[in-house]
Design an enzyme around this catalytic site. Structure first.
Site, PDB file in Angstrom:
ATOM      1  N   ASP A  23       0.731  -1.138  -0.099  1.00  0.00           N
ATOM      2  CA  ASP A  23      -0.310   0.070   0.150  1.00  0.00           C
ATOM      3  C   ASP A  23       0.906   1.265  -0.135  1.00  0.00           C
ATOM      4  O   ASP A  23       1.521   1.459   0.992  1.00  0.00           O
ATOM      5  CB  ASP A  23      -0.859  -0.041   1.313  1.00  0.00           C
ATOM      6  CG  ASP A  23      -1.504   1.441   1.429  1.00  0.00           C
ATOM      7  OD1 ASP A  23      -1.875   1.285   2.655  1.00  0.00           O
ATOM      8  OD2 ASP A  23      -1.679   2.051   0.632  1.00  0.00           O
ATOM      9  N   ASN A  25      -0.054   4.448  -0.785  1.00  0.00           N
ATOM     10  CA  ASN A  25      -0.496   5.873  -0.288  1.00  0.00           C
ATOM     11  C   ASN A  25      -1.457   5.791   0.898  1.00  0.00           C
ATOM     12  O   ASN A  25      -2.230   6.427   1.290  1.00  0.00           O
ATOM     13  CB  ASN A  25      -1.749   6.188  -1.576  1.00  0.00           C
ATOM     14  CG  ASN A  25      -2.932   5.352  -1.745  1.00  0.00           C
ATOM     15  OD1 ASN A  25      -2.904   4.199  -1.120  1.00  0.00           O
ATOM     16  ND2 ASN A  25      -3.839   5.802  -2.305  1.00  0.00           N
ATOM     17  N   ASP A  27      -3.573   4.095   2.510  1.00  0.00           N
ATOM     18  CA  ASP A  27      -5.232   4.161   2.530  1.00  0.00           C
ATOM     19  C   ASP A  27      -5.545   2.567   3.130  1.00  0.00           C
ATOM     20  O   ASP A  27      -6.787   2.377   3.113  1.00  0.00           O
ATOM     21  CB  ASP A  27      -6.167   4.374   1.316  1.00  0.00           C
ATOM     22  CG  ASP A  27      -5.636   3.332   0.182  1.00  0.00           C
ATOM     23  OD1 ASP A  27      -6.208   3.607  -0.537  1.00  0.00           O
ATOM     24  OD2 ASP A  27      -4.746   2.555   0.405  1.00  0.00           O
ATOM     25  N   ASP A  31      -2.116  -1.457  -3.865  1.00  0.00           N
ATOM     26  CA  ASP A  31      -2.197  -0.696  -4.950  1.00  0.00           C
ATOM     27  C   ASP A  31      -0.991  -0.880  -5.864  1.00  0.00           C
ATOM     28  O   ASP A  31      -0.050  -1.412  -5.789  1.00  0.00           O
ATOM     29  CB  ASP A  31      -2.338   0.799  -4.595  1.00  0.00           C
ATOM     30  CG  ASP A  31      -1.088   1.306  -3.759  1.00  0.00           C
ATOM     31  OD1 ASP A  31      -1.521   1.952  -2.692  1.00  0.00           O
ATOM     32  OD2 ASP A  31      -0.336   1.011  -4.005  1.00  0.00           O
ATOM     33  N   ASP A 100      -5.657 -11.284 -15.133  1.00  0.00           N
ATOM     34  CA  ASP A 100      -6.652 -12.105 -14.661  1.00  0.00           C
ATOM     35  C   ASP A 100      -7.849 -11.739 -15.535  1.00  0.00           C
ATOM     36  O   ASP A 100      -8.303 -10.655 -15.653  1.00  0.00           O
ATOM     37  CB  ASP A 100      -7.252 -11.839 -13.320  1.00  0.00           C
ATOM     38  CG  ASP A 100      -7.447 -13.266 -12.581  1.00  0.00           C
ATOM     39  OD1 ASP A 100      -7.007 -13.510 -11.539  1.00  0.00           O
ATOM     40  OD2 ASP A 100      -8.068 -14.238 -13.076  1.00  0.00           O
ATOM     41  N   ASP A 206      -9.953 -17.041 -15.643  1.00  0.00           N
ATOM     42  CA  ASP A 206     -10.834 -17.471 -14.424  1.00  0.00           C
ATOM     43  C   ASP A 206     -11.935 -18.456 -14.661  1.00  0.00           C
ATOM     44  O   ASP A 206     -12.856 -17.975 -15.702  1.00  0.00           O
ATOM     45  CB  ASP A 206     -11.468 -16.093 -13.937  1.00  0.00           C
ATOM     46  CG  ASP A 206     -12.272 -16.404 -12.526  1.00  0.00           C
ATOM     47  OD1 ASP A 206     -11.595 -16.755 -11.346  1.00  0.00           O
ATOM     48  OD2 ASP A 206     -13.333 -16.053 -12.349  1.00  0.00           O
ATOM     49  N   GLU A 259      -7.784 -21.361 -15.341  1.00  0.00           N
ATOM     50  CA  GLU A 259      -8.479 -21.934 -13.965  1.00  0.00           C
ATOM     51  C   GLU A 259      -9.535 -22.821 -14.355  1.00  0.00           C
ATOM     52  O   GLU A 259     -10.435 -22.423 -14.696  1.00  0.00           O
ATOM     53  CB  GLU A 259      -8.751 -20.658 -12.914  1.00  0.00           C
ATOM     54  CG  GLU A 259      -9.156 -21.556 -11.593  1.00  0.00           C
ATOM     55  CD  GLU A 259      -9.910 -20.524 -10.685  1.00  0.00           C
ATOM     56  OE1 GLU A 259     -11.041 -19.912 -11.198  1.00  0.00           O
ATOM     57  OE2 GLU A 259      -9.953 -20.742  -9.607  1.00  0.00           O
ATOM     58  N   HIS A 328      -5.005 -17.274  -4.019  1.00  0.00           N
ATOM     59  CA  HIS A 328      -5.681 -16.514  -3.219  1.00  0.00           C
ATOM     60  C   HIS A 328      -6.971 -17.069  -2.826  1.00  0.00           C
ATOM     61  O   HIS A 328      -7.725 -16.451  -1.954  1.00  0.00           O
ATOM     62  CB  HIS A 328      -5.915 -15.349  -3.872  1.00  0.00           C
ATOM     63  CG  HIS A 328      -6.965 -15.465  -5.277  1.00  0.00           C
ATOM     64  ND1 HIS A 328      -6.473 -16.140  -6.272  1.00  0.00           N
ATOM     65  CD2 HIS A 328      -8.248 -15.141  -5.420  1.00  0.00           C
ATOM     66  CE1 HIS A 328      -7.396 -16.265  -7.042  1.00  0.00           C
ATOM     67  NE2 HIS A 328      -8.442 -15.760  -6.526  1.00  0.00           N
ATOM     68  N   ASP A 329      -7.129 -18.185  -3.081  1.00  0.00           N
ATOM     69  CA  ASP A 329      -8.331 -18.984  -2.795  1.00  0.00           C
ATOM     70  C   ASP A 329      -8.215 -20.134  -1.931  1.00  0.00           C
ATOM     71  O   ASP A 329      -9.115 -20.766  -1.120  1.00  0.00           O
ATOM     72  CB  ASP A 329      -9.191 -19.399  -3.944  1.00  0.00           C
ATOM     73  CG  ASP A 329      -9.775 -18.524  -4.849  1.00  0.00           C
ATOM     74  OD1 ASP A 329      -9.735 -19.139  -6.069  1.00  0.00           O
ATOM     75  OD2 ASP A 329     -10.030 -17.508  -4.454  1.00  0.00           O
TER      76      ASP A 329
HETATM   77  O1  TEU Z   1     -12.400 -19.412  -8.215  1.00  0.00           O
HETATM   78  C1  TEU Z   1     -13.296 -20.251  -8.604  1.00  0.00           C
HETATM   79  C2  TEU Z   1     -13.132 -21.337  -7.584  1.00  0.00           C
HETATM   80  O2  TEU Z   1     -13.531 -22.502  -7.815  1.00  0.00           O
HETATM   81  C3  TEU Z   1     -12.819 -20.924  -6.197  1.00  0.00           C
HETATM   82  O3  TEU Z   1     -13.428 -20.003  -6.318  1.00  0.00           O
HETATM   83  C4  TEU Z   1     -13.223 -21.989  -5.273  1.00  0.00           C
HETATM   84  O4  TEU Z   1     -13.680 -23.165  -5.991  1.00  0.00           O
HETATM   85  C5  TEU Z   1     -14.165 -21.472  -4.227  1.00  0.00           C
HETATM   86  O5  TEU Z   1     -13.413 -21.059  -3.281  1.00  0.00           O
HETATM   87  C6  TEU Z   1     -14.999 -22.486  -3.793  1.00  0.00           C
HETATM   88  O6  TEU Z   1     -14.256 -23.435  -3.433  1.00  0.00           O
HETATM   89  C7  TEU Z   1     -12.461 -18.119  -9.112  1.00  0.00           C
HETATM   90  C8  TEU Z   1     -11.458 -17.209  -8.339  1.00  0.00           C
HETATM   91  O7  TEU Z   1      -9.855 -17.704  -8.258  1.00  0.00           O
HETATM   92  C9  TEU Z   1     -12.106 -16.772  -7.374  1.00  0.00           C
HETATM   93  O8  TEU Z   1     -11.411 -15.997  -6.492  1.00  0.00           O
HETATM   94  C10 TEU Z   1     -13.473 -16.401  -7.521  1.00  0.00           C
HETATM   95  O9  TEU Z   1     -14.219 -15.997  -6.125  1.00  0.00           O
HETATM   96  C11 TEU Z   1     -14.173 -17.209  -8.387  1.00  0.00           C
HETATM   97  O10 TEU Z   1     -13.335 -17.735  -9.489  1.00  0.00           O
HETATM   98  C12 TEU Z   1     -15.456 -16.296  -9.175  1.00  0.00           C
HETATM   99  O11 TEU Z   1     -14.935 -15.374 -10.072  1.00  0.00           O
HETATM  100 CA    CA Z   2      -3.278   2.012  -1.203  1.00  0.00          CA
END
Ligand code: TEU
Ligand code: CA
Length: 565
Positions: A23, A25, A27, A31, A100, A206, A259, A328-329
């Site tokens: 970050d 700036n 906030d 970014d 993405d 995605d 993905e 990130h998931d």
């Molecule tokens: O993720 C799809 C997806 O299958 C994952 O979100 C996972 O299956 C989910 O956490 C349920 O178990 C993509 C992106 O990576 C995710 O961040 C998004 O939320 C999702 O698609 C919708 O765009």
């Molecule tokens: Ca920021």
């Protein structure tokens, strides 16, 4: 001369979750200028591809995976000028950058959807799946089919204005685009062309294997994802991907990583080989499903052999794919697959696997530090829409608070989304002003786990990652070489990566031996027989100094240095 491999096979990729990276700036939100300030960090780490999670205009209901402006930058993250500067500065450092591509759905605040919901005869109506549904005996609207959402609940939302439902495989704020409408595909091609012309090097696509729905008929009733047999990797998906490759992607030196949820190795073989001209590789989920049954919220104790068997299966059955343990998931791999008793050694072992198998390795921000799952104590610490939805569902089912916290702590996507830990200052140096409060709580262990501290520790995980990345880039058989298993039981694994010599150049062979368990093991005699037969060998890296046995989470890489000129 070695056969050259495409740059997206010889480079290591690094995923940036912009909201949580840096970050600039103050906030409290990461970014683009924060990312620009850290580009030299990537060069020093040795990665060559940056995957930037969405930075487009978005209401951030799903942190950018709900796009309301595909050619605009979310003002929270900066401006289009910042984006252009990021691309320029990345190129100066020989860093490729992919974006993405989220086209299975838009935000419900995207102008297309805002128009589409105005009336049944609006020109944008067929950009989405609108259907009348029916009514029950009490006159309540009933969805057109029994499909359920990835985020639980029905996959349809009723709109009172036009008295129809719209489809959303994810949240109701993420309506699915209708690729039956040729205008949708045309608009997507324009968006991809816009970003490729700006100079990006490809896309992470995605949930790309969901974009074609063969029918909207009822699906087989399931605990999760009822209806999935009608939209998972359908024939129409292959057709769309081939058209995007033919009409857009083939015109650029770029790559795509899809993905793809619920895909098999057969699906991967139908999506990725060069001759298919669809995707270059995929993020599959088989190995990510090794520690739960049926649904990621129902965790079972992790068994290393389950993970290794799946990784080995994909190595044998798919020619080239991604290699990843985090994104990130997903919860943090060290908390999920590592050992509490041997945290450092088990994290180093996971890194050995990541950087010595065949495929493109992807690191998620903070994984190289050994960042762990969050230590959240209350629901108010969580931010992710999926986690909050699950908490509310569990509340309706009268789950006790301790069980709801247990579920979220183990599985919430927020585990991966706490601020990147840069140093020991307040808020881990995530914001330039250390007094700024970040959008999501910083991990409590940031004083031990952070870039600055680990840069100065010779045996830190960060330096181990740098060492392994250097080894991988210097050892051609670890990139383009074949994979073969030498030995495996439930803890000990040994495999070989090799490249045949060309002309006067000798064969290249590198061996990996590891103990994915908490008890000391001897090196199996099948393995020692092979290693002892090498006239000359060099240990490239080892978790422990002693490579005559396999201590808990011991792993080493040894190269056949005989014959090599
Ligand atoms: O993720 C799809 C997806 O299958 C994952 O979100 C996972 O299956 C989910 O956490 C349920 O178990 C993509 C992106 O990576 C995710 O961040 C998004 O939320 C999702 O698609 C919708 O765009
Ligand atoms: Ca920021």
């Amino acid at each position: 001369m070695m056969k050259s491999v495409p740059w997206w096979q010889s480079r290591i990729a690094y995923q940036i979750y912009p909201r949580s990276f840096c970050d600039s700036n103050n906030d409290g939100i990461g970014d683009l200028r924060g990312i620009i300030s850290k580009l030299d960090y990537f060069v020093e780490l040795g990665v060559g591809i940056l995957w930037l999670s969405p930075v487009y205009r978005s209401p951030n209901f799903d942190n950018g995976y709900d796009i309301s402006g595909y050619r605009e930058i979310n003002p929270e993250y900066g401006t289009m000028e910042d984006m252009k500067e990021l691309l320029t500065e990345a190129k100066k450092r020989n860093l490729k950058l992919i974006m993405d591509l989220v086209i299975n759905h838009t935000s419900d605040e995207h102008p297309w959807f805002v128009e589409s919901k105005k009336s049944k005869d609006n020109p944008y109506r067929s950009f989405y799946y609108w259907r009348p549904g029916s009514v029950d005996k009490k006159g309540n609207p009933v969805p057109p089919n029994n499909w359920s959402s990835f985020f639980s609940g029905p996959a349809w939302e009723y709109d009172r204005t036009t008295q129809e439902f719209y489809l959303h495989l994810f949240s109701k704020k993420q309506p699915d685009l209708n690729f039956e409408n040729p205008q949708v595909l045309a608009a997507v091609k324009d968006i991809m062309t816009f970003w490729l012309d700006l100079g990006i090097d490809g896309f992470r696509c995605d949930v790309i294997n969901l974009i074609s729905k063969t029918t909207l008929a009822n699906g087989k009733k399931r605990i999760a994802l009822t209806g999935r047999e009608h939209y998972i990797t359908q024939p129409g998906c292959h057709k769309i991907l081939a058209e995007l490759r033919r009409d857009v992607l083939s015109k650029y030196d770029c790559f795509t990583v899809g993905e793809t949820v619920l895909v098999t190795t057969q699906d991967a073989q139908a999506l990725c080989p060069p001759g298919r001209k669809e995707l270059d590789m995929i993020f599959s989920f088989d190995h990510m499903d090794c520690d739960h049954i049926n649904n990621k919220w129902f965790k079972v104790p992790f068994k290393p052999y389950k993970l290794m068997n799946i990784l080995f299966k994909w190595q044998k059955e798919v020619d080239w794919n991604t290699l990843y343990f985090e994104n990130h998931d997903q919860p943090r791999s060290i908390s999920r697959f590592g050992s509490k008793k041997y945290p450092q050694q088990s994290a180093k072992l996971l890194a050995v696997i990541l950087f010595t198998l065949r495929g493109t390795p992807f690191i998620f921000e903070g994984q190289e530090l050994g960042m762990t799952n969050a230590t959240f104590n209350t629901l108010s610490d969580f931010r992710d829409t999926e986690s909050i939805t699950v908490w509310n569902l569990a509340t309706k089912l009268h789950f006790p608070r301790w069980l709801k916290m247990k579920l979220l702590r183990a599985t919430s996507r927020d585990n991966a989304r706490t601020p990147m830990q840069w140093n020991t200052q307040d808020n881990a140096g995530f914001s330039f002003d250390t007094k700024t409060v970040p959008w999501i709580p910083v991990q409590s262990n940031y004083k031990e786990i952070n870039v600055e501290t680990e840069q100065n520790q010779k045996d830190s995980l960060l330096n181990w990652y740098k060492e392994l990345i250097t080894i991988r880039k210097r050892t051609p058989e670890l990139t383009g070489g074949s994979f073969s298993v030498i030995y495996q039981d439930k803890e000990v694994y040994a495999y070989k990566r090799s490249l045949p010599g060309v002309g006067k150049f000798p064969d290249r062979e590198t061996y990996v031996v590891l103990n994915f368990g908490g008890k000391k093991r001897q090196i199996p005699q099948e393995v020692t027989a092979i290693l002892d037969a090498l006239p000359e060998k060099t240990v490239l890296a080892s978790v422990y100094d002693d490579t005559t046995c396999l201590p808990p989470y011991g792993a080493f890489i040894v190269k056949n240095t005989d014959k090599n000129l």
